[in-house]
Design a protein around this motif. Structure first.
Motif, PDB file in Angstrom:
ATOM      1  N   ILE A   1       0.847  -1.203   0.000  1.00 47.02           N
ATOM      2  CA  ILE A   1       0.000   0.000   0.000  1.00 47.02           C
ATOM      3  C   ILE A   1       0.879   1.248   0.000  1.00 47.02           C
ATOM      4  O   ILE A   1       1.829   1.321   0.775  1.00 47.02           O
ATOM      5  N   PRO A   2       0.600   2.229  -0.879  1.00 50.25           N
ATOM      6  CA  PRO A   2      -0.493   2.263  -1.856  1.00 50.25           C
ATOM      7  C   PRO A   2      -0.158   1.448  -3.106  1.00 50.25           C
ATOM      8  O   PRO A   2       0.916   1.596  -3.669  1.00 50.25           O
ATOM      9  N   THR A   3      -1.113   0.627  -3.513  1.00 47.84           N
ATOM     10  CA  THR A   3      -0.887  -0.224  -4.685  1.00 47.84           C
ATOM     11  C   THR A   3      -1.083   0.550  -5.979  1.00 47.84           C
ATOM     12  O   THR A   3      -0.617   0.124  -7.032  1.00 47.84           O
ATOM     13  N   SER A   4      -1.818   1.655  -5.906  1.00 47.02           N
ATOM     14  CA  SER A   4      -1.998   2.556  -7.049  1.00 47.02           C
ATOM     15  C   SER A   4      -2.460   3.895  -6.502  1.00 47.02           C
ATOM     16  O   SER A   4      -2.866   3.998  -5.343  1.00 47.02           O
ATOM     17  N   VAL A   5      -2.406   4.907  -7.332  1.00 46.92           N
ATOM     18  CA  VAL A   5      -2.808   6.254  -6.896  1.00 46.92           C
ATOM     19  C   VAL A   5      -4.319   6.326  -6.711  1.00 46.92           C
ATOM     20  O   VAL A   5      -4.816   6.910  -5.750  1.00 46.92           O
ATOM     21  N   TYR A   6      -5.071   5.698  -7.637  1.00 50.60           N
ATOM     22  CA  TYR A   6      -6.528   5.849  -7.640  1.00 50.60           C
ATOM     23  C   TYR A   6      -7.272   4.635  -7.081  1.00 50.60           C
ATOM     24  O   TYR A   6      -8.492   4.642  -7.034  1.00 50.60           O
ATOM     25  N   GLY A   7      -6.543   3.604  -6.693  1.00 51.68           N
ATOM     26  CA  GLY A   7      -7.192   2.436  -6.109  1.00 51.68           C
ATOM     27  C   GLY A   7      -7.743   1.457  -7.125  1.00 51.68           C
ATOM     28  O   GLY A   7      -8.478   0.536  -6.765  1.00 51.68           O
ATOM     29  N   ASN A   8      -7.371   1.621  -8.396  1.00 47.52           N
ATOM     30  CA  ASN A   8      -7.907   0.747  -9.445  1.00 47.52           C
ATOM     31  C   ASN A   8      -7.037  -0.476  -9.721  1.00 47.52           C
ATOM     32  O   ASN A   8      -7.415  -1.356 -10.482  1.00 47.52           O
ATOM     33  N   LYS A   9      -5.860  -0.543  -9.074  1.00 47.43           N
ATOM     34  CA  LYS A   9      -4.967  -1.696  -9.261  1.00 47.43           C
ATOM     35  C   LYS A   9      -4.492  -2.178  -7.903  1.00 47.43           C
ATOM     36  O   LYS A   9      -4.021  -1.386  -7.084  1.00 47.43           O
ATOM     37  N   TYR A  10      -4.594  -3.499  -7.693  1.00 48.53           N
ATOM     38  CA  TYR A  10      -4.143  -4.071  -6.419  1.00 48.53           C
ATOM     39  C   TYR A  10      -4.087  -5.590  -6.552  1.00 48.53           C
ATOM     40  O   TYR A  10      -4.842  -6.181  -7.339  1.00 48.53           O
ATOM     41  N   PRO A  11      -3.199  -6.243  -5.793  1.00 54.34           N
ATOM     42  CA  PRO A  11      -3.213  -7.709  -5.774  1.00 54.34           C
ATOM     43  C   PRO A  11      -4.552  -8.196  -5.225  1.00 54.34           C
ATOM     44  O   PRO A  11      -5.173  -7.521  -4.391  1.00 54.34           O
ATOM     45  N   GLU A  12      -4.990  -9.361  -5.671  1.00 54.44           N
ATOM     46  CA  GLU A  12      -6.311  -9.871  -5.285  1.00 54.44           C
ATOM     47  C   GLU A  12      -6.462  -9.962  -3.769  1.00 54.44           C
ATOM     48  O   GLU A  12      -7.523  -9.653  -3.223  1.00 54.44           O
ATOM     49  N   ASN A  13      -5.397 -10.355  -3.062  1.00 54.70           N
ATOM     50  CA  ASN A  13      -5.513 -10.511  -1.601  1.00 54.70           C
ATOM     51  C   ASN A  13      -5.487  -9.166  -0.866  1.00 54.70           C
ATOM     52  O   ASN A  13      -5.560  -9.128   0.359  1.00 54.70           O
ATOM     53  N   TYR A  14      -5.395  -8.058  -1.619  1.00 59.02           N
ATOM     54  CA  TYR A  14      -5.463  -6.711  -1.012  1.00 59.02           C
ATOM     55  C   TYR A  14      -6.869  -6.106  -1.136  1.00 59.02           C
ATOM     56  O   TYR A  14      -7.120  -5.018  -0.637  1.00 59.02           O
ATOM     57  N   ARG A  15      -7.770  -6.817  -1.795  1.00 57.43           N
ATOM     58  CA  ARG A  15      -9.109  -6.272  -2.084  1.00 57.43           C
ATOM     59  C   ARG A  15      -9.788  -5.747  -0.816  1.00 57.43           C
ATOM     60  O   ARG A  15     -10.459  -4.707  -0.838  1.00 57.43           O
ATOM     61  N   GLU A  16      -9.639  -6.476   0.280  1.00 54.85           N
ATOM     62  CA  GLU A  16     -10.272  -6.060   1.535  1.00 54.85           C
ATOM     63  C   GLU A  16      -9.223  -5.651   2.567  1.00 54.85           C
ATOM     64  O   GLU A  16      -9.344  -5.959   3.752  1.00 54.85           O
ATOM     65  N   ALA A  17      -8.210  -4.924   2.111  1.00 49.51           N
ATOM     66  CA  ALA A  17      -7.162  -4.475   3.038  1.00 49.51           C
ATOM     67  C   ALA A  17      -7.735  -3.650   4.185  1.00 49.51           C
ATOM     68  O   ALA A  17      -7.261  -3.726   5.328  1.00 49.51           O
TER      69      ALA A  17
END
Length: 340
Positions: free
Chosen positions: A307-323
């Motif tokens: 974290i942050p995986t992206s600036v706008y929150g549109n990209k992240y590893p699948e296991n980060y979905r509910e960080a």
């Protein structure tokens, strides 16, 4: 005969949060320089955001209709040139559409925002982890270069709006403190899990009036369930104009929001705003205006170090979905109660 006011064209067409973030900066500009005029070019939906700005007018761009495409931009520029004489252009958007448009508009001065893409790329890649310049500061920098420095440290906010009879009826007349909750965001990785938000609402609704914000049928259905399941919970999603929503927000005691447009709408009105952060982080510069650092509740970076995986929150590893599940409902409730 008095000299005509210097008219600055301010371009910011989208998105909701980014447009809302211009408001405190433009308000500071208007307060400090009452002898200038501001013409804000934005989408019609966002026009009410600027209703409290002195010396400001708003020009609506219909980018999906008559101002769509290159020919539409020629038409828009012609309309702007016909109605105004611009001292300068402040491009707070700096995308292809605004870059084309500003070449077609008559003005000798142009300054565009530096979005800090290189630093933001370094932040999300993990090569740096530090607070970057905020979007508000980047907007202010544009006016500084134009010769109009703005001080953001002592902002002036509009007074609470008077509520219409319609809104008074909708919100009720009891004297409970009002908490706004906007539980949705454009991307799932930015949202607090619905089951945990239910726990937050269940706890807070015992003592406070909860006003729910959202849009779109799927969100409205979820919010209707919250309203039906708990006392002192009112869902206003889909029932009000943006003007009316702003009236309601201006009367809140606190707003709880994701890293999303509702946070910036509340902050621009001077409302205490608590934000929940999942895969994004305030260091990218998108924290709501004039809010203490401790009002930002962050996912656990020990568990989610990317974290942050992206600036706008549109990209992240699948296991980060509910960080953001790493933020306990109790910590959110306690923070709100502390503020109230």
């Amino acid at each position: 005969m008095s000299k005509p006011k210097k008219n600055i064209l301010v371009i910011r067409l989208s998105a909701m949060g980014d447009v809302a973030m211009t408001v405190p900066v433009l308000n500071g500009l208007c307060q400090k320089y009452p002898d200038i005029k501001i013409t804000v070019l934005t989408r019609a939906f966002f026009v009410p955001f600027f209703r409290d700005l002195p010396n400001a007018t708003v020009f609506s761009a219909d980018v999906k209709g008559k101002h769509k495409g290159t020919f539409g931009l020629y038409k828009l520029a012609r309309e702007l040139n016909k109605a105004n004489e611009f001292y300068a252009i402040a491009d707070l958007h700096n995308v292809l559409r605004s870059q084309i448009l500003r070449k077609l508009i008559n003005s000798k001065r142009l300054v565009s925002i530096d979005k800090g893409r290189k630093e933001k790329k370094a932040l999300v890649s993990g090569s740096i982890f530090k607070q970057l310049k905020t979007t508000h500061e980047r907007y202010a920098d544009v006016f500084k270069v134009l010769g109009f420095p703005v001080d953001l440290s002592n902002p002036v906010f509009p007074n609470k709006s008077d509520l219409s009879k319609k809104l008074q009826t909708l919100l009720g007349s009891d004297s409970k403190k009002m908490i706004g909750i906007a539980p949705f965001a454009a991307h799932e990785g930015k949202m607090y899990p619905v089951d945990l938000m239910r726990d937050v609402i269940a706890s807070l609704s015992k003592d406070y009036k909860i006003i729910l914000f959202g849009g779109g049928q799927k969100e409205i259905d979820i919010l209707n369930n919250f309203e039906n399941d708990f006392n002192n919970v009112i869902n206003i999603a889909g029932k009000l104009s943006i003007d009316e929503e702003l009236d309601v927000i201006s009367n809140l005691d606190v707003m709880l929001s994701m890293d999303s447009g509702n946070a910036h709408m509340a902050a621009m009105l001077g409302i205490k705003t608590i934000t929940i952060w999942g895969v994004t982080h305030p260091y990218a510069g998108f924290a709501p205006f004039n809010q203490p650092d401790e009002y930002a509740l962050l996912a656990d970076r020990n568990q989610f170090p990317k974290i942050p995986t992206s600036v706008y929150g549109n990209k992240y590893p699948e296991n980060y979905r509910e960080a953001s599940r790493s933020i306990s409902p109790k910590s959110i409730v306690d923070k709100i109660k502390d503020i109230l």
